[in-house]
Design an enzyme around this catalytic site. Structure first.
Site, PDB file in Angstrom:
ATOM      1  CG  ASP A 241      -2.338   0.379   0.892  1.00  0.00           C
ATOM      2  OD1 ASP A 241      -2.674   0.372  -0.310  1.00  0.00           O
ATOM      3  OD2 ASP A 241      -3.116   0.692   1.797  1.00  0.00           O
ATOM      4  CG  ASP A 294      -7.592  -0.158   2.319  1.00  0.00           C
ATOM      5  OD1 ASP A 294      -6.452  -0.649   2.280  1.00  0.00           O
ATOM      6  OD2 ASP A 294      -7.950   0.795   1.605  1.00  0.00           O
TER       7      ASP A 294
END
Length: 392
Positions: A241, A294
């Site tokens: 990420d 997420d």
């Protein structure tokens, strides 16, 4: 990744004609090179984004619902008696957990998954054509239909158990629940209706419903055996990420993750693998968004913590589940705080979520003297019970 998406703002500027004094208008002043002050009204964006709070509640609610689904919604005995479309034998209900369709992730698989995700992200970035996005939309619809079907049938059977007795024999499939045959076309119609109207102002509702059902199903099918595997998965996802949001601009001159999430090169089509909600109270409009990763990656760890608490006969307060859920919510809060402080620049949510979930369970496990058991949980004969842990 969490980011904002602004709608295109079309501004119509009324040209106020100056009363003719000597036959001159505003165009005359511009033509002769004189300065003209043009004042535009800029709406003030609210300091607190209420829509982000709703999105946070949706993400936390999805994880909590998926963690408690097997015990409080599906009641496990319902899960084992039937396979949505095809009714199982009574003998199958007495089989062990190995009969269930559960994918237990290992460390190598976790690392391989992140590598594949990076390759897929690059593919999206360089070949984000409209037809490719539509292929993803079709895949999302298929997964959403399956997830919505499983969740709907399970919920109905939870409250109307007599529906399990009504079956019909279909060639090849065998005995099929009548309820499944009724629910499946409705789920398909819902997904098709969303796909046909995905640019409508209300399309986010259908996308979120399909996405939540899909993620609940994924979190039921995939499981982490211990925090050793969780560490491999979440640390790799943490690096993934950060790299594609903050470091990729140094290589590609823009953030690859943000460009893909916003669909900058997709000809107007947006990737559906995220939850989104309009910023209702923002005069500039746009959406708040959070990617499925997420929610799913930390959700796998939160679900593991609930199974561990249940096997060790821990209460909610003395266990890990409640604290990891709070940690996830706090990490998401930090994400939105960073989003606000950085003026809407997309944030790698796992940068905040991994320390608030994986870091929290490691610290708590160390403080309670259970870290070794959490690390090696699932190995050996003590998988389902550990008297020492249960007494802690």
């Amino acid at each position: 990744m969490v980011c904002n998406k602004n709608d295109t703002l079309n501004v119509t500027i009324p040209v106020v004609m100056i009363p003719k004094s000597g036959g001159k208008t505003i165009e005359d002043y511009i033509n002769v090179g004189k300065s003209v002050d043009l004042l535009l009204y800029s709406p003030i964006r609210p300091a607190v984004d209420i829509s982000a709070l709703f999105l946070l509640l949706m993400a936390v609610g999805t994880i909590v619902c998926a963690s408690l689904w097997g015990e409080y919604i599906a009641c496990e005995q319902v899960d084992e008696r039937y396979n949505q479309l095809t009714l199982k034998d009574t003998s199958a209900a007495n089989s062990d957990d190995s009969e269930k369709e559960v994918l237990e992730i290992n460390a190598k698989g976790a690392i391989a998954f992140i590598i594949m995700a990076s390759a897929f992200l690059m593919l999206l970035y360089f070949f984000m054509a409209s037809w490719f996005i539509w292929l993803l939309i079709v895949m999302f619809c298929i997964g959403g239909i399956e997830g919505m079907h499983v969740c709907s049938v399970t919920l109905i059977l939870r409250f109307f158990k007599n529906c399990r007795r009504r079956t019909i024999n279909i060639p090849i499939l065998g005995d099929v629940l009548v309820l499944s045959l009724v629910v499946l076309p409705l789920c398909m119609a819902f997904a098709i209706l969303w796909a046909a109207n995905q640019h409508a102002s209300f399309a986010w509702i259908g996308q979120d419903i399909l996405g939540i059902c899909l993620m609940i199903t994924v979190l039921q099918m995939a499981r982490l055996p211990n925090i050793k595997v969780a560490s491999a998965l979440l640390i790799c996802a943490f690096i993934y990420d950060i790299f594609w949001v903050f470091i990729s601009p140094l290589i590609f001159h823009e953030s690859v993750m943000i460009a893909v999430a916003r669909g900058d090169n997709s000809g107007g089509e947006a990737i559906p693998m995220l939850l989104r909600i309009p910023r209702f109270f923002d005069p500039w409009g746009g959406y708040d968004m959070i990617g499925f990763g997420d929610i799913i990656f930390p959700g796998l760890l939160v679900s593991f913590s609930y199974r561990f608490d249940r096997s060790a006969k821990k209460g909610f307060i003395k266990g890990y589940f409640v604290w990891l859920t709070c940690g996830y919510a706090f990490g998401l809060f930090l994400t939105y705080l960073a989003l606000y402080l950085m003026d809407g620049h997309g944030q790698p949510a796992l940068l905040y979520l991994v320390p608030c979930t994986l870091g929290l369970i490691v610290v708590m496990g160390w403080a309670k003297g259970e870290l070794k058991h959490l690390w090696d949980y699932g190995k050996g004969p003590s998988r389902t019970s550990n008297p020492a842990v249960g007494e802690t």
